[in-house]
Structure formats: C-alpha cells, structure tokens
Design an enzyme around this catalytic site. Structure first.
Site, mmCIF file in Angstrom:
data_model
loop_
_atom_site.group_PDB
_atom_site.id
_atom_site.type_symbol
_atom_site.label_atom_id
_atom_site.label_comp_id
_atom_site.label_asym_id
_atom_site.label_seq_id
_atom_site.Cartn_x
_atom_site.Cartn_y
_atom_site.Cartn_z
ATOM 1 N N HIS A 1 -3.116 6.367 4.413
ATOM 2 C CA HIS A 1 -1.694 6.578 4.672
ATOM 3 C C HIS A 1 -1.290 7.959 4.151
ATOM 4 O O HIS A 1 -1.645 8.328 3.028
ATOM 5 C CB HIS A 1 -0.843 5.546 3.925
ATOM 6 C CG HIS A 1 -0.925 4.160 4.477
ATOM 7 N ND1 HIS A 1 -1.577 3.831 5.649
ATOM 8 C CD2 HIS A 1 -0.418 2.982 3.999
ATOM 9 C CE1 HIS A 1 -1.460 2.534 5.876
ATOM 10 N NE2 HIS A 1 -0.772 1.992 4.894
ATOM 11 N N CYS B 1 0.811 -1.229 0.000
ATOM 12 C CA CYS B 1 0.000 0.000 0.000
ATOM 13 C C CYS B 1 0.839 1.273 0.000
ATOM 14 O O CYS B 1 0.576 2.205 -0.761
ATOM 15 C CB CYS B 1 -0.942 0.004 1.199
ATOM 16 S SG CYS B 1 -0.150 -0.449 2.751
#
Lengths: 345, 345
Positions: free
Chosen positions: A251, A131
C-alpha cells in the site's frame, strides 16, 4: 535466552495472511512447543511444512484451543467473533487480525512501534489494526511524540492483495484480458459481497469496503477511528480517501499532516531515520523514494517525499509505503506475539 | 450561423494530443477553410485523413504560418518557444498546449469553464494549462464562486499517456512481462530524460517530471502555480502530490478543499450538477463514482465521492476524474479555438 516455549495456533492458516504468519514464525525462530494450524472445513486437510515438519491443517472448533498459549486469528471477523472467546476461555492470548474487536473499548489495538504498553491491558484479545492504518501511524508516531499532530489528510493507493487471493487473481487475469483485447468481466472488486463490480486492471477504484451513511467507506472510517485509538488522542482530525489501484503487494499513502508546533525538515528526517521499523528513502537527487514493488515482502514501513507545505508552515507532505500483508498484517501480529513471549520468558 | 471560416494549423499533428485535436476539429465541425498539419522532419510526410480528405503532414518552419488564423501547438515546449512567435508575427492566434508560456504574466492561461474572459487579453498566445490542473480547477470553479477557496490539498493518480506514446507502450509491455514472469527493464518512466527508471506496471511512482529544489516535482509546482493564475487568486494555498499509476488514459484526483465559508453538501451537489463541463457521478448506494476507464475518451470532468470532512466543517473531499488527453489537453484547446472563432464570426 530462556527456554520457555509456547503452544501456538494459527487460525486461517491457508489464507494469504496466515501463510505469511507461519513463514514469519519460522523465520523469526519463534519459541514454539507445538504449532496448531486451523482453518475452515473447506481448507482443512491441507498439509503445510513448518521447519521441515509436515503439519495437517485441522478444522477450527471451540475446543481446538485447549492447551494453546497464543492464537493468531486471520480468518475473517465472523470466525474471530465465534472462536476467539473460546480461545480466551482456554487461557490463550488471541492476536486478532480482523475487524471484530478493534474498536471494542476493552480490547487493545496495538502497533508495537506506537503503543506497545497497551498490550498489558488485554483481557485475552489484542487487536491488530487495519493495514492502511498501521503503516500510517508507524510513520507518524515520531512526529506525534516530538510535535503533536493536529490533523491528517490521507489518500491511499492500495494493493489488491488487501482484498484477498481472489482479488489478486482477478487483477492478473483482467490485466491479461485487457492486453489481449478480450472482454472484461469484473467479478470480485471493489467489494465481493456488493452487486456492482468495476474493472481494476489499468484503473483506480475509489471504493474499499462498503459505504457508511456519512459517505465514507468503512476502510476510510477505520483510518479515522483506529488512528485516534492507537495514537491515544481523540483530538487528531483524520480525513481519508481510500483507493484501490492495480498493484499486487504494497500500500502507498500520500499523507498530509499538520503538526501542533513548528518543525524543521532536517529534524523530521533525523527522527524518521532513527525510528524503529521505519526506513527513510528520501533522496530526490537520486530519484529515491518508497515504491510498492520495492517494499513488497519486506517488514519495514518506507517513508519519503518529505516536503514542507508551501503555505501552512506546520504542514508536511510524506509518501509512506509498506507491504500490506507484512507490517500491515502478519508481521505486526507476530511482533505482538514476540512481545508477549518475551514477557513470559 | 455565420459563414466565416478559418485557416487552422496543428503543430505536433502526429502526436497523441495532436491526433485528438484533429479528431475534435472534425467531430465538432470546426469552421475550417484550410487545415495545415505540421510536425518535426521525422514525422513529416505522414498522411492524415480529415473529413474524407488526405492531408500530408509538413515540416513546421517559421514560414509555415503564413495566412494561418489559428495555430494549435502540442509538440513540446521548445517547438512552441521557437515557432509560436513566428505564428504570431504572421497574424495567427496560438493556442499552446505546452509549458512554454503558461506562467508568462502577459499570456492568458485559460480553462473555458473557469476564466474564458482572459482570452480577450491575449497578445497572440493563449496557454492551455497542465492536464492535472485543468480538471481540478474546472471542478472547483463552482465552489470558488459560491464559497471562496482557502486551500487545496490534492493527491493525483495519473495515467501514463500524460508521458507520451512511448510511456503507454512501456506500461503495456512491462505489464505483459510481469504477467509472463519475464525480466523488467524500465526504459522511459518516471522521466525520460533522467537517469533512474522505475517499474510502472503494478506499481505507483510518486514522481512526475523533475524535482524542484524545494522537494516538489515540476508537475506538483504546476498544480500550485497554474491554479492560482487560472482562478485569479494568489491567496489560494495549494499543496500537491503527483503520482503515476498503471492506468493508460484518465487522471484521477483525490482533492481536499477547504472553503472560505460554510457549505451544505446538497448545495455543492446542486452547483456541480449545473456546472458546465462537469458530470456528477456521486451515488454510493449504487457504487457510482468517477472511474478512469469510464472517463477515457470523453470530454467531461467527472466528480464524485463528495463528503464533508468529519473534523474541519469547511473541509470537503472529492474524487475528480477526466481524460488527460481530452479535457486535459486537446478538448480544452479546441474549446478555446471555438470561442475565438465565435468572436470573429
């Protein structure tokens, strides 16, 4: 539009990423003939609704993949290693969300905005990158094409959802315990399988995954190695510091990139404004910049805080945010599935 | 031991930093003849206990400083600008915790572990640097002395206490609202005086203080300019990204430093192990590294996650954590006061 439809299997259907994949297949109206939902024996029997139809989750076995055209794996590296070869044997193309095959030289590691051409080189398995890597390379690709990239120095601010549903529970429970003045008993983070646990509520933990012998964590090494493979340039120097912070979804990354040639900031803005999958949010005058709470649930990679290094003239700072379960996992996998489907239609 | 005692004034006595300063003066048994606690009219009248004696906080005025030897200011830049010259006129040495005089060429900007010799150059005022700068230069000083520093690329993970008591309240209240599924109405952060507010609970906000015209925030520019001044080297290139995260006490920093000469990692560890004010916490095998929750309330700067850049051989990554109200403010100021006191004893 073609009428070709596909038999699709989702392995890890009851997990956080599996759930997002199923939601995206429905939302994107993916051309599905039959959807098979697979899991471990523990979660088998769960009923999941897809387009108004109840589907019972079955135990994933080597023979589950008979007749399957596309299999999306997100049930952990061990499951992928054990079952993906069987899916391939049955003729399926596997899109694997785990770390199992990413650095295997024969397996393409694909971010559709960066290296979609690699999809054609697959031998049955296409790996979905980590990710934190996906959102970084998606944001840097337009700069690589225009200026070349010499080095990347990145510090991450990663959400707990990247560590699974139990880590989300832990953050929320611990936050409540701190607010109530109760006792804190860390149980999962930073790494479930390691002995030492640290408080994540109202804290920042500079450890994601286990430590390598060189002092870097495996997460940091993924950012180093996967970036080189996806961007197709082993000469790009990457140094990463990966940190878990008390955020649930999304994130954030502070990226310093040193380009190979001079650049104009306005030109960089223009490139990012027109880049696929990127949303530019960069207006200091209105305090507009990417935020995890805003990116959550959205497919795009958000980029802002663009500013020139005041020293090195080829240095550029940027702030890059994306939902780690969406573009960082499920959406990137479904994008790859859509490309495969379109090639066969 | 000498018996010289000092008349000490604390301006901003009821604020978060002022409170810490008073606590440290007591704990360190600072040689005080008389302690005068000063504040705005709003907080005047508050009673604060110091060594078993109740002291009533008085309104700070230009004449409050008559007979004062040492005045510690932490009531905002405007108060320092208005009153510090009067304190100097009355013969006091001012240790100023605000931004008012930091970049004034005639005012020393001091971190006792880095440039204590600058204290002797004061003309009445000694400036205490910004919290995020103090912990960084303290950690880098041993490396500057041994290898020289070419450049610094830093990303911060800063606690809300740096924005004052109301920001702490906001984080705690918002966290509870999110956990309860209630409505969020950001009111203070990122910058109280600016129109746009963002959620800080379970988020990361890449803005601390207002934006400069060059795209950097004032906080980021403080890290650039103060570092050069404190380390006494304008050639050090600093680029900073300052981010507020949902932590109450303790700033964390991901620092990438490029040294001017080759280094050995073991030698760096040895240097930091023996450096004043530094606690080395760097053992991946036991998952030991600096954490904000551990640093909170302690005077030291904690350093760990030391690792060599896998590309540039003079590059070094480190993770530096310290309590922003302690070493980042109150403790650094009291350290300076102790040096002044010892010089006069």
């Amino acid at each position: 539009m073609s009428n070709v439809k596909f038999n699709v299997a989702v392995v890890g259907a009851t997990g956080a990423v599996g759930e997002q994949i199923i939601g995206l297949l429905e939302k994107r109206d993916f051309p599905i003939a039959k959807l098979k939902l697979l899991s471990s024996p523990r979660s088998a029997g769960t009923v999941i609704n897809f387009k108004g139809q109840d589907i019972v989750v079955e135990v994933a076995t080597p023979e589950s993949f008979e007749g399957i055209d596309i299999a999306l794996f997100s049930a952990g590296g061990d499951v992928s290693k054990a079952l993906a070869p069987h899916a391939v044997r049955h003729g399926a193309v596997c899109i694997d969300n785990t770390n199992a095959f990413r650095m295997d030289p024969g397996t393409p590691l694909v971010v559709p905005e960066v290296n979609p051409e690699q999809i054609d080189n697959h031998k049955g398995i296409i790996a979905n990158p980590n990710c934190s890597t996906i959102q970084m390379v998606a944001a840097l690709k337009p700069l690589q094409d225009k200026y070349g990239i010499a080095r990347i120095i990145v510090s991450t601010y990663q959400a707990v959802s990247g560590a699974g549903a139990r880590a989300i529970d832990e953050l929320l429970r611990q936050s409540k315990e701190v607010l109530d003045g109760g006792e804190i008993n860390p149980d999962i983070l930073p790494v479930g399988s390691l002995p030492v646990k640290h408080q994540i509520a109202f804290n920042a933990i500079p450890q994601i995954d286990k430590f390598n012998e060189n002092g870097y964590t495996l997460e940091e090494m993924k950012m180093v190695n996967e970036t080189k493979k996806i961007m197709g340039d082993d000469s790009i120097e990457v140094t990463a510091t990966c940190v878990r912070i008390p955020v649930v979804y999304g994130h954030s990354e502070s990226i310093y990139v040193e380009l190979k040639s001079d650049y104009e900031l306005d030109e960089v803005r223009e490139l990012l404004l027109n880049a696929p999958g990127i949303t530019l949010q960069d207006d200091p005058s209105s305090q507009s910049y990417p935020l995890a709470t805003h990116a959550a649930g959205k497919p795009d990679v958000f980029v802002g805080r663009l500013r020139r290094d005041l020293g090195a003239k080829r240095g550029l700072n940027m702030w890059v945010v994306s939902d780690n379960l969406m573009k960082g996992a499920a959406w990137n996998a479904v994008q790859i599935a859509e490309i495969i489907a379109s090639q066969r239609s």
